[in-house]
Design an enzyme around this catalytic site. Structure first.
Site, PDB file in Angstrom:
ATOM      1  N   HIS A 227      -3.561  -5.749   1.073  1.00  0.00           N
ATOM      2  CA  HIS A 227      -2.854  -6.033   2.433  1.00  0.00           C
ATOM      3  C   HIS A 227      -2.975  -7.684   2.669  1.00  0.00           C
ATOM      4  O   HIS A 227      -3.873  -8.107   3.519  1.00  0.00           O
ATOM      5  CB  HIS A 227      -3.694  -5.226   3.751  1.00  0.00           C
ATOM      6  CG  HIS A 227      -3.316  -3.514   3.658  1.00  0.00           C
ATOM      7  ND1 HIS A 227      -2.357  -3.100   4.238  1.00  0.00           N
ATOM      8  CD2 HIS A 227      -3.724  -2.664   2.896  1.00  0.00           C
ATOM      9  CE1 HIS A 227      -2.317  -1.931   3.856  1.00  0.00           C
ATOM     10  NE2 HIS A 227      -3.278  -1.439   3.158  1.00  0.00           N
TER      11      HIS A 227
ATOM     12  N   GLU B  24      -1.295  -8.855   5.221  1.00  0.00           N
ATOM     13  CA  GLU B  24      -1.152  -9.083   6.677  1.00  0.00           C
ATOM     14  C   GLU B  24      -2.771  -8.896   7.201  1.00  0.00           C
ATOM     15  O   GLU B  24      -2.462  -9.230   8.682  1.00  0.00           O
ATOM     16  CB  GLU B  24      -0.502  -7.940   7.335  1.00  0.00           C
ATOM     17  CG  GLU B  24      -0.746  -6.507   7.216  1.00  0.00           C
ATOM     18  CD  GLU B  24      -0.799  -5.712   6.033  1.00  0.00           C
ATOM     19  OE1 GLU B  24      -1.132  -4.459   6.213  1.00  0.00           O
ATOM     20  OE2 GLU B  24      -0.366  -6.250   4.939  1.00  0.00           O
TER      21      GLU B  24
ATOM     22  N   CYS C 162       0.926  -1.162  -0.031  1.00  0.00           N
ATOM     23  CA  CYS C 162       0.043  -0.021  -0.122  1.00  0.00           C
ATOM     24  C   CYS C 162       0.700   1.238  -0.042  1.00  0.00           C
ATOM     25  O   CYS C 162       1.638   1.652  -1.049  1.00  0.00           O
ATOM     26  CB  CYS C 162      -0.920   0.089   0.919  1.00  0.00           C
ATOM     27  SG  CYS C 162      -2.364   0.983   1.199  1.00  0.00           S
TER      28      CYS C 162
END
Length: 216
Positions: A194, A196, A86
């Site tokens: 993302h 994670e 990002c």
């Protein structure tokens, strides 16, 4: 050692630390933007998401000149693994470690949702645990995530198998639905989704965990 960079406005460094430390059992260090060197035993640098310096000038444009980036750029240019997510992708673009730019979404709005992603190329460390053309689901959260580059660079990205992720149903107007690219040497990967945030079933899915695990 997984070195996770932190700038004023970064907001995903703790998420990334949790994944590598608690789920994958790796040594981690959150490295301040003020540091002039990475930890000596660094094997992976992660530039996580957020809003470095409030995106006041342009996303990633100020962070690119932070003290820690000088050593990070050298690390990357010498073959070290670097993952930018990002805002991290935006910083890598501003630092000219990856070609192209990330511009404002076509609808001029912040987008936050789960997004289907198509895996294009797995001949790299980042996506080696996936299959080509596999569809996974990862969260996205950005206002300046529309990838753009000129026609010549786009052709070069295709020829060198540098396009790693594409959106299914392009949400932000990225050229050719590009959601993530790597450099020619395939040691630097920038992506808008993302991973994670997709590592445990309680988060709604685990599609991102294999990517992060493959880098250890």
């Amino acid at each position: 050692m997984v070195a996770i960079l932190q700038f004023p406005g970064t907001n995903c460094e703790k998420d990334m630390e949790y994944v590598y430390k608690n789920l994958l059992g790796a040594q981690t260090a959150i490295v301040s933007h003020k540091e002039v060197a990475l930890p000596y035993d660094t094997s992976l640098v992660i530039i996580p998401g957020g809003f470095s310096y409030g995106d006041y000038l342009r996303s990633g444009a100020i962070a690119r000149f932070a003290p820690v980036m000088k050593n990070t750029i050298l690390y990357a240019q010498n073959g070290g693994l670097v993952l930018g997510i990002c805002n991290g992708f935006q910083i890598l673009s501003e630092a000219k470690l990856l070609p192209g730019v990330l511009k404002r979404n076509n609808n001029l709005s912040f987008i936050s949702k789960k997004q289907k992603i198509k895996i294009i190329n797995t001949n790299n460390r980042f996506l080696s645990e996936y299959s080509s053309n596999q569809i996974i689901s990862l969260p996205i959260a950005h206002a300046d995530g529309s990838y753009y580059t000129d026609k010549e660079t786009l052709e070069s990205l295709r020829e060198n198998h540098q396009i790693l992720f594409e959106y299914v149903d392009n949400p932000n107007g990225s050229v050719n639905s590009i959601a993530g690219i790597c450099n020619k040497e395939k040691n630097i990967f920038g992506l808008m989704p993302h991973p994670e945030r997709a590592v445990e079933s309680i988060l709604g899915g685990c599609d991102g965990l294999a990517m992060l695990r493959s880098l250890l």
